[in-house]
Motif scaffolding. Structure first.
Motif, PDB file in Angstrom:
ATOM      1  N   GLU A   1      -4.303  -0.846  15.296  1.00  0.00           N
ATOM      2  CA  GLU A   1      -5.112  -2.151  14.827  1.00  0.00           C
ATOM      3  C   GLU A   1      -4.167  -3.053  14.668  1.00  0.00           C
ATOM      4  O   GLU A   1      -3.361  -2.866  13.879  1.00  0.00           O
ATOM      5  CB  GLU A   1      -6.174  -1.833  13.673  1.00  0.00           C
ATOM      6  N   LEU A   2      -4.308  -4.607  15.163  1.00  0.00           N
ATOM      7  CA  LEU A   2      -3.597  -5.503  14.698  1.00  0.00           C
ATOM      8  C   LEU A   2      -4.169  -6.551  13.834  1.00  0.00           C
ATOM      9  O   LEU A   2      -3.619  -7.111  12.992  1.00  0.00           O
ATOM     10  CB  LEU A   2      -3.587  -6.423  16.112  1.00  0.00           C
TER      11      LEU A   2
ATOM     12  N   GLY B   1      -1.999  -8.315  10.409  1.00  0.00           N
ATOM     13  CA  GLY B   1      -0.859  -8.152   9.950  1.00  0.00           C
ATOM     14  C   GLY B   1       0.362  -8.984  10.392  1.00  0.00           C
ATOM     15  O   GLY B   1       0.386  -8.781  11.820  1.00  0.00           O
TER      16      GLY B   1
ATOM     17  N   GLU C   1       1.238   3.900   1.421  1.00  0.00           N
ATOM     18  CA  GLU C   1       0.780   4.803   2.417  1.00  0.00           C
ATOM     19  C   GLU C   1       1.356   5.992   2.465  1.00  0.00           C
ATOM     20  O   GLU C   1       2.563   6.343   1.874  1.00  0.00           O
ATOM     21  CB  GLU C   1       1.270   4.134   3.692  1.00  0.00           C
TER      22      GLU C   1
ATOM     23  N   SER D   1      -8.516 -10.604   9.399  1.00  0.00           N
ATOM     24  CA  SER D   1      -7.540 -10.298   8.512  1.00  0.00           C
ATOM     25  C   SER D   1      -6.386  -9.501   9.371  1.00  0.00           C
ATOM     26  O   SER D   1      -6.372  -8.501   9.936  1.00  0.00           O
ATOM     27  CB  SER D   1      -7.871  -9.040   7.593  1.00  0.00           C
TER      28      SER D   1
ATOM     29  N   PHE E   1       4.738  -0.283  11.860  1.00  0.00           N
ATOM     30  CA  PHE E   1       3.261  -0.611  12.359  1.00  0.00           C
ATOM     31  C   PHE E   1       2.761  -0.122  10.516  1.00  0.00           C
ATOM     32  O   PHE E   1       1.742  -0.595  10.257  1.00  0.00           O
ATOM     33  CB  PHE E   1       2.944   0.547  13.357  1.00  0.00           C
ATOM     34  N   ARG E   2       2.919   0.985  10.133  1.00  0.00           N
ATOM     35  CA  ARG E   2       2.509   1.531   8.889  1.00  0.00           C
ATOM     36  C   ARG E   2       3.399   1.476   7.855  1.00  0.00           C
ATOM     37  O   ARG E   2       4.386   2.467   7.716  1.00  0.00           O
ATOM     38  CB  ARG E   2       1.937   2.916   8.981  1.00  0.00           C
ATOM     39  N   SER E   3       3.742   0.353   7.143  1.00  0.00           N
ATOM     40  CA  SER E   3       4.618  -0.090   6.122  1.00  0.00           C
ATOM     41  C   SER E   3       4.081   0.148   4.804  1.00  0.00           C
ATOM     42  O   SER E   3       2.700   0.063   4.667  1.00  0.00           O
ATOM     43  CB  SER E   3       5.508  -1.133   6.419  1.00  0.00           C
TER      44      SER E   3
ATOM     45  N   ARG F   1       0.727  -1.013  -0.181  1.00  0.00           N
ATOM     46  CA  ARG F   1      -0.184   0.073  -0.124  1.00  0.00           C
ATOM     47  C   ARG F   1       0.972   1.281   0.038  1.00  0.00           C
ATOM     48  O   ARG F   1       1.912   1.350   0.876  1.00  0.00           O
ATOM     49  CB  ARG F   1      -0.994  -0.168   1.430  1.00  0.00           C
TER      50      ARG F   1
ATOM     51  N   ARG G   1       2.770  -6.121  12.263  1.00  0.00           N
ATOM     52  CA  ARG G   1       2.103  -5.650  13.314  1.00  0.00           C
ATOM     53  C   ARG G   1       2.003  -6.501  14.275  1.00  0.00           C
ATOM     54  O   ARG G   1       2.363  -6.157  15.636  1.00  0.00           O
ATOM     55  CB  ARG G   1       0.691  -5.031  13.018  1.00  0.00           C
TER      56      ARG G   1
HETATM   57  P1  ATP Z   1      -5.091   1.084   9.062  1.00  0.00           P
HETATM   58  O1  ATP Z   1      -6.562   1.349   9.793  1.00  0.00           O
HETATM   59  O2  ATP Z   1      -4.104   1.003  10.274  1.00  0.00           O
HETATM   60  O3  ATP Z   1      -4.660   1.493   7.789  1.00  0.00           O
HETATM   61  P2  ATP Z   1      -6.660  -1.009   7.943  1.00  0.00           P
HETATM   62  O4  ATP Z   1      -7.884  -0.930   8.671  1.00  0.00           O
HETATM   63  O5  ATP Z   1      -6.530  -0.359   6.382  1.00  0.00           O
HETATM   64  O6  ATP Z   1      -5.564  -0.562   8.770  1.00  0.00           O
HETATM   65  P3  ATP Z   1      -6.854  -3.513   6.717  1.00  0.00           P
HETATM   66  O7  ATP Z   1      -7.115  -3.298   5.443  1.00  0.00           O
HETATM   67  O8  ATP Z   1      -8.104  -4.203   7.704  1.00  0.00           O
HETATM   68  O9  ATP Z   1      -5.922  -2.521   7.593  1.00  0.00           O
HETATM   69  O10 ATP Z   1      -5.706  -4.748   6.706  1.00  0.00           O
HETATM   70  C1  ATP Z   1      -5.697  -5.767   7.580  1.00  0.00           C
HETATM   71  C2  ATP Z   1      -4.525  -5.910   8.484  1.00  0.00           C
HETATM   72  O11 ATP Z   1      -3.361  -5.932   7.532  1.00  0.00           O
HETATM   73  C3  ATP Z   1      -4.441  -4.718   9.470  1.00  0.00           C
HETATM   74  O12 ATP Z   1      -5.028  -4.824  10.473  1.00  0.00           O
HETATM   75  C4  ATP Z   1      -2.974  -4.627   9.713  1.00  0.00           C
HETATM   76  O13 ATP Z   1      -2.477  -5.484  10.663  1.00  0.00           O
HETATM   77  C5  ATP Z   1      -2.220  -4.991   8.351  1.00  0.00           C
HETATM   78  N1  ATP Z   1      -1.954  -3.798   7.717  1.00  0.00           N
HETATM   79  C6  ATP Z   1      -2.760  -2.903   6.866  1.00  0.00           C
HETATM   80  N2  ATP Z   1      -1.904  -1.914   6.562  1.00  0.00           N
HETATM   81  C7  ATP Z   1      -0.850  -1.783   6.937  1.00  0.00           C
HETATM   82  C8  ATP Z   1       0.509  -1.210   6.703  1.00  0.00           C
HETATM   83  N3  ATP Z   1       0.563  -0.285   5.968  1.00  0.00           N
HETATM   84  N4  ATP Z   1       1.670  -1.587   7.594  1.00  0.00           N
HETATM   85  C9  ATP Z   1       1.462  -2.860   8.265  1.00  0.00           C
HETATM   86  N5  ATP Z   1       0.679  -3.619   8.085  1.00  0.00           N
HETATM   87  C10 ATP Z   1      -0.646  -3.217   7.840  1.00  0.00           C
END
Ligand code: ATP
Length: 543
Positions: A335-336, A402, A249, A400, A257-259, A247, A405
């Motif tokens: 969120e995990l 990560g 980001e 779902s 945490f946010r990669s 993604r 995380r």
């Molecule tokens: P956030 O709101 O933190 O961006 P999300 O709700 O978009 O997360 P989901 O689409 O539900 O996340 O993705 C499922 C899981 O994938 C998340 O709970 C997280 O553990 C992991 N995840 C999502 N985006 C990332 C990210 N950018 N880096 C690391 N892990 C991620």
């Protein structure tokens, strides 16, 4: 816990490195070093074992409506671009961003916060990317600087209320951007799709355009029929997949945490529509328990049901498993994992085309001419139950998670400091990772107390024997106290030392990382004893 200490331990001991570090790094990308690789593999393997290979197909687990099967899948990262059009990611998977004309930096609209301040008739929204007390302190400093005031003049500033989101601000001319010197440099929010685009084959134009998957889930939906037709599974059953997702980001941060490139562990669980609320509750509770079983503790871990307004347009229930990461402001959770009841949205989208809500139902979105905006595959993805002779589109529950995380949360939770007596009986600071034995990168370290008297030979034999079953480490260099400290710091549950008595009575010292308890074990029993300790069984203490 001080996050800086954990970050520095991760670098120093080879858990995590910044990607492309020798070229100055690449924001949002991380490499796992030798120990981090083992740790993350253990997280993924624990998940796979507990959810898939170790799952009992024959008996309903506690809380489950009935027995069910679990199977695995490994689908590609690049898939047919139509998949993302039907899933909604092409149109909807975006964040709003604002750009700063002065600093050239880009921010997520929902992540910037600030406080209103007035001074001599001028009103400014001073922003920060930090939360809590840190954010308040930063806005105070920035306001003083903006108005050319010194610390002692702070009370001349009139603050209005607490930190609030930039999303509450209508006039951007009054906003002092997070890295700007003057107000009014931020652009209005714009949509930014988070999918990475690439081109397949020799076609360089839009015909060859494709996307790196932003989630592993869609690979499962589009293979639903293949799995049903080839695996003798019957509904209810789940398909699990672990793999990379990407993604773009806007503001990657907070360590891993946010990669921008990360790994997901996802399950799509297919069930009969009337049973789906029960399955949703089962998976929500089962997944929460998984984290608890692997060591995430009470207060810092929580299961939060989404409010009705937070639910996606197709979902009748979603819960997040969240962890109070130490880099977040006090009281905030990250969120995990999300557990979502997705109804038949996904399978139907891949049959009929992109769906949108109309009143209480989901309908295929159409263009001005009444044709589907994004056409589905046209394939029948319904399921035929040959016992009840019913045909239906299964409902889906999606846990779902990560992997990165989860790994980070386990590391944060494991980080401990205490004081232990050194060899002279004086207190020594100790850092140790209290990782669950299943997750610990190294299961045991084997040491000869000294490098003579035949101790290394005995220790090496033990090491080789254990190596057949466990990831063990041999170390004969330096004072034994230092060797213990090094293993504590990377979370090795047991150290095994060959010492004086070993040479006469054939026993060695086992030392427990958390309690520092030591006991003696016969050389020939080492493998069995280590297995017992790692399984968490009561220790047979013999000293
Ligand atoms: P956030 O709101 O933190 O961006 P999300 O709700 O978009 O997360 P989901 O689409 O539900 O996340 O993705 C499922 C899981 O994938 C998340 O709970 C997280 O553990 C992991 N995840 C999502 N985006 C990332 C990210 N950018 N880096 C690391 N892990 C991620």
């Amino acid at each position: 816990m001080d996050m800086d200490k954990l970050v520095s331990l991760c670098k120093r001991r080879g858990f995590l490195f910044q990607s492309s570090e020798i070229y100055g790094g690449l924001n949002g990308f991380w490499d796992y070093g030798p120990l981090g690789t083992e740790l993350k593999r253990n997280v993924k393997e624990a998940w796979w074992r507990d959810m898939v290979t170790g799952h009992d197909d024959l008996a309903a687990p506690p809380g489950a409506p009935e027995a069910f099967q679990m199977v695995g899948l490994d689908s590609t990262i690049i898939m047919h671009p139509q998949i993302w059009k039907c899933s909604g990611h092409y149109d909807l998977f975006h964040d709003f961003m604002v750009d700063c004309r002065e600093s050239k930096k880009r921010y997520r609209h929902d992540q910037v916060r600030g406080r209103w301040v007035a001074y001599q008739g001028k009103r400014v929204f001073v922003t920060t990317q930090s939360g809590g007390d840190e954010g308040v302190a930063e806005t105070a400093q920035r306001a003083l600087k903006l108005f050319g005031l010194r610390g002692k003049d702070a009370e001349r500033l009139a603050w209005e209320g607490e930190l609030v989101s930039l999303m509450t601000v209508a006039d951007f001319a009054q906003v002092l951007g997070p890295d700007a010197r003057e107000p009014g440099t931020l652009t209005e929010p714009r949509e930014f799709n988070l999918m990475f685009k690439t081109y397949v084959g020799a076609l360089s134009g839009e015909e060859g355009a494709a996307f790196l998957r932003p989630e592993t889930a869609q690979g499962i939906f589009v293979n639903f029929k293949n799995v049903v037709d080839s695996s003798r599974v019957s509904v209810p059953f789940g398909i699990a997949q672990v793999g990379k997702s990407f993604r773009n980001e806007i503001t990657p941060r907070n360590f891993t945490f946010r990669s921008r490139e990360f790994e997901q562990m996802e399950i799509e669980f297919f069930c009969h529509p009337t049973q789906s609320p029960d399955w949703y509750r089962f998976w929500r509770d089962r997944r929460y328990r998984w984290y608890v079983e692997l060591g995430l503790a009470g207060e810092r871990l929580r299961l939060r049901d989404h409010d009705k307004e937070e639910l996606s347009h197709y979902s009748c229930g979603t819960a997040d498993i969240e962890y109070a990461f130490p880099f977040l402001p006090p009281g905030e959770f990250g969120e995990l994992e999300g557990i979502a009841h997705r109804g038949d949205f996904d399978l139907r989208s891949h049959m009929e085309g992109k769906l949108v809500r109309q009143g209480d139902s989901l309908v295929v979105e159409t263009d001005a001419e009444g044709k589907p905006r994004h056409k589905g595959s046209g394939k029948d993805l319904s399921y035929y139950d040959d016992v009840t002779r019913e045909r239906y589109i299964p409902h889906v529950i999606e846990p779902s998670a990560g992997a990165d995380r989860a790994t980070l949360a386990f590391l944060c939770e494991a980080y401990q400091e205490d004081k232990v007596p050194d060899e002279h009986g004086n207190p020594r600071e100790r850092v140790f990772l209290r990782l669950h034995p299943r997750l610990a990168p190294i299961k045991a370290a084997v040491f000869p107390l000294v490098k003579k008297d035949g101790m290394p030979e005995v220790a090496q034999n033990i090491y080789r024997d254990l190596k057949q079953q466990f990831n063990v480490y041999y170390d004969e260099k330096g004072a034994v106290g230092r060797r213990y400290a090094r293993q504590d710091e990377v979370g090795t549950p047991i150290c095994i030392t060959v010492d004086g008595p070993s040479l006469t009575d054939g026993t060695v010292t086992f030392r427990d990382r958390d309690t520092l308890r030591q006991w003696r074990v016969k050389v020939e029993d080492c493998r069995e004893e280590l297995a017992k300790v790692l399984r968490g069984e009561q220790l047979a203490i013999s000293s």
